[in-house]
Design a protein around this motif. Structure first.
Motif, PDB file in Angstrom:
ATOM      1  N   MET A   1     -34.853 -35.543  33.007  1.00 34.90           N
ATOM      2  CA  MET A   1     -34.664 -34.293  32.313  1.00 34.90           C
ATOM      3  C   MET A   1     -33.168 -34.008  32.098  1.00 34.90           C
ATOM      4  N   VAL A   2     -32.352 -34.372  33.076  1.00 31.09           N
ATOM      5  CA  VAL A   2     -30.910 -34.162  32.971  1.00 31.09           C
ATOM      6  C   VAL A   2     -30.346 -34.984  31.814  1.00 31.09           C
ATOM      7  N   GLU A   3     -30.865 -36.195  31.661  1.00 33.67           N
ATOM      8  CA  GLU A   3     -30.403 -37.056  30.569  1.00 33.67           C
ATOM      9  C   GLU A   3     -30.753 -36.463  29.211  1.00 33.67           C
ATOM     10  N   VAL A   4     -31.922 -35.871  29.095  1.00 38.94           N
ATOM     11  CA  VAL A   4     -32.346 -35.249  27.838  1.00 38.94           C
ATOM     12  C   VAL A   4     -31.423 -34.080  27.508  1.00 38.94           C
ATOM     13  N   SER A   5     -31.130 -33.265  28.499  1.00 39.55           N
ATOM     14  CA  SER A   5     -30.233 -32.125  28.295  1.00 39.55           C
ATOM     15  C   SER A   5     -28.840 -32.596  27.896  1.00 39.55           C
ATOM     16  N   SER A   6     -28.359 -33.637  28.561  1.00 41.58           N
ATOM     17  CA  SER A   6     -27.037 -34.185  28.246  1.00 41.58           C
ATOM     18  C   SER A   6     -27.000 -34.716  26.820  1.00 41.58           C
ATOM     19  N   ARG A   7     -28.046 -35.428  26.425  1.00 43.30           N
ATOM     20  CA  ARG A   7     -28.119 -35.973  25.057  1.00 43.30           C
ATOM     21  C   ARG A   7     -28.171 -34.845  24.030  1.00 43.30           C
ATOM     22  N   GLN A   8     -28.908 -33.797  24.330  1.00 41.49           N
ATOM     23  CA  GLN A   8     -28.996 -32.649  23.431  1.00 41.49           C
ATOM     24  C   GLN A   8     -27.609 -32.040  23.225  1.00 41.49           C
ATOM     25  N   LYS A   9     -26.847 -31.885  24.278  1.00 41.37           N
ATOM     26  CA  LYS A   9     -25.493 -31.325  24.171  1.00 41.37           C
ATOM     27  C   LYS A   9     -24.595 -32.230  23.344  1.00 41.37           C
ATOM     28  N   HIS A  10     -24.683 -33.540  23.549  1.00 35.09           N
ATOM     29  CA  HIS A  10     -23.878 -34.479  22.765  1.00 35.09           C
ATOM     30  C   HIS A  10     -24.169 -34.339  21.278  1.00 35.09           C
ATOM     31  N   ILE A  11     -25.439 -34.269  20.935  1.00 38.81           N
ATOM     32  CA  ILE A  11     -25.832 -34.132  19.529  1.00 38.81           C
ATOM     33  C   ILE A  11     -25.359 -32.804  18.963  1.00 38.81           C
ATOM     34  N   GLN A  12     -25.553 -31.736  19.725  1.00 35.19           N
ATOM     35  CA  GLN A  12     -25.161 -30.397  19.281  1.00 35.19           C
ATOM     36  C   GLN A  12     -23.659 -30.324  19.020  1.00 35.19           C
ATOM     37  N   TYR A  13     -22.847 -30.791  19.945  1.00 29.00           N
ATOM     38  CA  TYR A  13     -21.402 -30.692  19.792  1.00 29.00           C
ATOM     39  C   TYR A  13     -20.864 -31.671  18.763  1.00 29.00           C
ATOM     40  N   SER A  14     -21.518 -32.809  18.625  1.00 31.91           N
ATOM     41  CA  SER A  14     -21.119 -33.764  17.604  1.00 31.91           C
ATOM     42  C   SER A  14     -21.310 -33.166  16.213  1.00 31.91           C
ATOM     43  N   SER A  15     -22.426 -32.487  16.023  1.00 28.71           N
ATOM     44  CA  SER A  15     -22.716 -31.848  14.746  1.00 28.71           C
ATOM     45  C   SER A  15     -21.698 -30.753  14.447  1.00 28.71           C
ATOM     46  N   ARG A  16     -21.353 -29.967  15.439  1.00 30.14           N
ATOM     47  CA  ARG A  16     -20.370 -28.892  15.257  1.00 30.14           C
ATOM     48  C   ARG A  16     -18.985 -29.467  14.955  1.00 30.14           C
ATOM     49  N   THR A  17     -18.623 -30.526  15.649  1.00 29.90           N
ATOM     50  CA  THR A  17     -17.335 -31.168  15.389  1.00 29.90           C
ATOM     51  C   THR A  17     -17.274 -31.684  13.963  1.00 29.90           C
ATOM     52  N   ARG A  18     -18.349 -32.297  13.503  1.00 27.35           N
ATOM     53  CA  ARG A  18     -18.401 -32.807  12.131  1.00 27.35           C
ATOM     54  C   ARG A  18     -18.245 -31.666  11.138  1.00 27.35           C
ATOM     55  N   ALA A  19     -18.908 -30.567  11.373  1.00 25.05           N
ATOM     56  CA  ALA A  19     -18.808 -29.412  10.469  1.00 25.05           C
ATOM     57  C   ALA A  19     -17.369 -28.892  10.424  1.00 25.05           C
ATOM     58  N   MET A  20     -16.717 -28.833  11.569  1.00 31.12           N
ATOM     59  CA  MET A  20     -15.342 -28.332  11.621  1.00 31.12           C
ATOM     60  C   MET A  20     -14.371 -29.290  10.922  1.00 31.12           C
ATOM     61  N   THR A  21     -14.533 -30.591  11.125  1.00 32.46           N
ATOM     62  CA  THR A  21     -13.637 -31.539  10.456  1.00 32.46           C
ATOM     63  C   THR A  21     -13.882 -31.552   8.953  1.00 32.46           C
ATOM     64  N   ASP A  22     -15.137 -31.415   8.533  1.00 30.12           N
ATOM     65  CA  ASP A  22     -15.435 -31.335   7.098  1.00 30.12           C
ATOM     66  C   ASP A  22     -14.789 -30.094   6.480  1.00 30.12           C
ATOM     67  N   HIS A  23     -14.856 -28.982   7.192  1.00 24.83           N
ATOM     68  CA  HIS A  23     -14.245 -27.743   6.704  1.00 24.83           C
ATOM     69  C   HIS A  23     -12.726 -27.899   6.608  1.00 24.83           C
ATOM     70  N   ALA A  24     -12.119 -28.481   7.614  1.00 20.76           N
ATOM     71  CA  ALA A  24     -10.667 -28.690   7.597  1.00 20.76           C
ATOM     72  C   ALA A  24     -10.271 -29.578   6.411  1.00 20.76           C
ATOM     73  N   MET A  25     -11.055 -30.589   6.126  1.00 21.77           N
ATOM     74  CA  MET A  25     -10.769 -31.488   5.004  1.00 21.77           C
ATOM     75  C   MET A  25     -10.889 -30.757   3.670  1.00 21.77           C
ATOM     76  N   ARG A  26     -11.920 -29.925   3.527  1.00 19.80           N
ATOM     77  CA  ARG A  26     -12.078 -29.146   2.283  1.00 19.80           C
ATOM     78  C   ARG A  26     -10.896 -28.194   2.085  1.00 19.80           C
ATOM     79  N   MET A  27     -10.461 -27.562   3.143  1.00 16.11           N
ATOM     80  CA  MET A  27      -9.319 -26.642   3.054  1.00 16.11           C
ATOM     81  C   MET A  27      -8.047 -27.393   2.658  1.00 16.11           C
ATOM     82  N   GLN A  28      -7.845 -28.577   3.217  1.00 14.30           N
ATOM     83  CA  GLN A  28      -6.662 -29.367   2.869  1.00 14.30           C
ATOM     84  C   GLN A  28      -6.703 -29.773   1.400  1.00 14.30           C
TER      85      GLN A  28
END
Length: 72
Positions: A1-28
């Motif tokens: 169960m701990v592994e599932v939670s850890s994987r969920q967090k990795h996916i969640q934060y990876s998606s947020r990081t991608r959104a932020m880098t995409d936004h920064a690129m559009r602004m540039q």
């Protein structure tokens, strides 16, 4: 169960990081387009306070993205 939670967090934060880098690129890209457009203006227009304010916003800006190390 701990592994599932850890994987969920990795996916969640990876998606947020991608959104932020995409936004920064559009602004540039927007800043670069504004700079090219401002360069085409006649000198009298460049001296207008409104255009100067836009030119200030269009100046190059850099940002650093810091991602915390994932705990395994």
């Amino acid at each position: 169960m701990v592994e599932v939670s850890s994987r969920q967090k990795h996916i969640q934060y990876s998606s947020r990081t991608r959104a932020m880098t995409d936004h920064a690129m559009r602004m540039q890209k927007m800043r670069q387009a504004l700079q090219r457009t401002i360069e085409k203006l006649p000198k009298s227009a460049k001296e207008d306070p409104e255009f100067r304010a836009i030119a200030d916003m269009a100046r190059h800006c850099s940002c650093n993205l810091v991602c915390p190390r994932a705990s395994d």
